[in-house]
Design a protein around this motif. Structure first.
Motif, PDB file in Angstrom:
ATOM      1  N   GLU A  76     -15.491   6.944  53.329  1.00  0.00           N
ATOM      2  CA  GLU A  76     -15.900   8.220  53.930  1.00  0.00           C
ATOM      3  C   GLU A  76     -15.097   8.493  55.200  1.00  0.00           C
ATOM      4  N   CYS A  77     -14.846   7.414  55.969  1.00  0.00           N
ATOM      5  CA  CYS A  77     -14.035   7.579  57.196  1.00  0.00           C
ATOM      6  C   CYS A  77     -12.678   8.177  56.856  1.00  0.00           C
ATOM      7  N   GLY A  78     -12.170   7.866  55.656  1.00  0.00           N
ATOM      8  CA  GLY A  78     -10.858   8.373  55.239  1.00  0.00           C
ATOM      9  C   GLY A  78     -10.803   9.886  55.245  1.00  0.00           C
ATOM     10  N   LEU A  79     -11.892  10.534  54.879  1.00  0.00           N
ATOM     11  CA  LEU A  79     -11.911  12.001  54.867  1.00  0.00           C
ATOM     12  C   LEU A  79     -11.676  12.542  56.279  1.00  0.00           C
ATOM     13  N   TYR A  80     -12.413  11.993  57.261  1.00  0.00           N
ATOM     14  CA  TYR A  80     -12.334  12.544  58.622  1.00  0.00           C
ATOM     15  C   TYR A  80     -10.968  12.259  59.262  1.00  0.00           C
ATOM     16  N   VAL A  81     -10.448  11.048  59.011  1.00  0.00           N
ATOM     17  CA  VAL A  81      -9.147  10.699  59.595  1.00  0.00           C
ATOM     18  C   VAL A  81      -8.053  11.572  58.968  1.00  0.00           C
ATOM     19  N   ARG A  82      -8.146  11.818  57.675  1.00  0.00           N
ATOM     20  CA  ARG A  82      -7.105  12.645  57.018  1.00  0.00           C
ATOM     21  C   ARG A  82      -7.237  14.119  57.415  1.00  0.00           C
ATOM     22  N   MET A  83      -8.465  14.583  57.646  1.00  0.00           N
ATOM     23  CA  MET A  83      -8.626  15.948  58.188  1.00  0.00           C
ATOM     24  C   MET A  83      -7.939  16.019  59.555  1.00  0.00           C
ATOM     25  N   ALA A  84      -8.151  14.991  60.360  1.00  0.00           N
ATOM     26  CA  ALA A  84      -7.546  14.967  61.703  1.00  0.00           C
ATOM     27  C   ALA A  84      -6.019  15.001  61.604  1.00  0.00           C
ATOM     28  N   LEU A  85      -5.459  14.188  60.720  1.00  0.00           N
ATOM     29  CA  LEU A  85      -3.996  14.110  60.615  1.00  0.00           C
ATOM     30  C   LEU A  85      -3.401  15.439  60.142  1.00  0.00           C
ATOM     31  N   LEU A  86      -4.059  16.059  59.164  1.00  0.00           N
ATOM     32  CA  LEU A  86      -3.539  17.350  58.674  1.00  0.00           C
ATOM     33  C   LEU A  86      -3.585  18.393  59.794  1.00  0.00           C
ATOM     34  N   ALA A  87      -4.707  18.440  60.511  1.00  0.00           N
ATOM     35  CA  ALA A  87      -4.825  19.413  61.599  1.00  0.00           C
ATOM     36  C   ALA A  87      -3.773  19.142  62.670  1.00  0.00           C
TER      37      ALA A  87
END
Ligand code: ASP
Ligand code: CP
Length: 318
Positions: free
Chosen positions: A301-312
């Motif tokens: 689940e942490c992967g979703l938030y970290v990848r949202m952060a990286l894309l942004a």
């Protein structure tokens, strides 16, 4: 609540490729994790929002993936953007012989950022040399898997509060496992002791251990988990990477060299994080899943938030 989201085109990752964990300082990590926390807050409160409305991600996967592919897709869609999914290159012009540089040059005509998984080490760097738009390395053969290591560290921080002072034990296929190549390098930014437990044929490559030595990281190699289990704060288990073996008989002889069972967990610290990048194929028995120390589903689940952060961040919105 201050959310570090909005126009940040002067941000340190704006327009940048993410190819290796070596690009990140400790300060950068705090920044990524801060944005990831903000993303989690937003997902929990509103689900989907328009930070990347109108932006397009090309997901280019030459190797199988469940988590990385779907979490990048979910990340882009939760930020209001959209995705070109090429998850089976067999049905793309790659099967006609199109080169990687030509393929990424094509996709950047249509997309703002490209996430690439490839079977060759160095492929992401090769793609980045050809492309003008940001390339995010989603695993390059036995090389690196930087976004996985970022989400792994974010998870450790969530589970144990801090990274400093921890003993992190990496278990299994340390030779071909790209996640541990990235994670061990990233751990070198902290005051962490690393313990590498593997069969002798699957030891951490010298290329990585030399870098760790140069950075003054305390690490040691072991053949038995019992040697280090009692002092371990994070037990990071990996799959023996069948697809990288030339000799399948050797794979068969090593694939179950280490299996985490309730009996193993009984000898571990009461406060420990048991992690795995997944997929698991027998290295952690399902009977361990209900142990509160089993963190691998929370890790995903942490992967979703970290990848949202990286894309942004690479698109100048965080
Ligand atoms: N999913 C991770 C990777 O692609 C770990 C694994 O496949 O074993 O590297
Ligand atoms: N952890 C990971 O990269 O999983 P996938 O191979 O399913 O993407």
């Amino acid at each position: 609540m201050h959310l570090p989201l909005g126009d940040q085109r002067s941000g340190r990752f704006y327009g940048k490729d993410i190819l290796s964990v070596s690009q990140f300082s400790r300060d950068d990590l705090e920044y990524v994790f801060g944005v990831a926390e903000a993303m989690r807050t937003m997902v929990r409160h509103v689900g989907t929002f328009d930070l990347l409305k109108g932006k397009i991600l090309a997901n280019l996967f030459y190797e199988p993936s469940t988590r990385t592919q779907s979490s990048f897709m979910a990340a882009m869609q939760r930020l209001g953007g959209s995705v070109i999914p090429i998850s089976e290159v067999r049905y793309s012009s790659v099967s006609k012989g199109e080169s990687l540089p030509d393929t990424v040059r094509t996709l950047e005509c249509y997309a703002d950022v490209i996430v690439l998984r490839h079977h060759e080490e160095g492929a992401a760097a090769q793609a980045a040399a050809a492309a003008k738009k940001p390339i995010i390395n989603a695993g390059d053969g036995p090389g690196e898997h930087p976004t996985q290591a970022l989400l792994d560290l974010f998870t450790i921080r969530e589970e144990l509060g801090t990274l400093d002072g921890l003993t992190v034990t990496m278990l299994g296929d340390l030779k071909f496992g790209r996640t541990v190549h990235s994670l061990s390098r990233l751990c070198s930014l902290f005051d962490v002791k690393l313990r590498f437990v593997s069969p002798p044929q699957l030891e951490m490559p010298e290329k990585v251990t030399k870098e760790l030595t140069a950075r003054g990281v305390a690490f040691s190699k072991h053949a038995k988990l019992e040697d280090v289990l009692a002092q371990t704060d994070v037990l990071y288990v990996t799959r023996v990477q069948k697809e990288r073996f030339e000799d399948l008989a050797l794979y068969e002889s090593l694939k179950h060299a280490f299996v985490v069972t309730p009996a193993v967990m009984a000898k571990a610290k009461p406060k420990m994080a048991l992690m795995h990048p997944l997929p698991r194929v027998g290295e952690i028995e399902p009977s361990v899943d209900d142990d509160p120390r089993a963190a691998y589903f929370r890790q995903m689940e942490c992967g979703l938030y970290v990848r949202m952060a990286l894309l942004a961040m690479v698109l100048g919105k965080a």
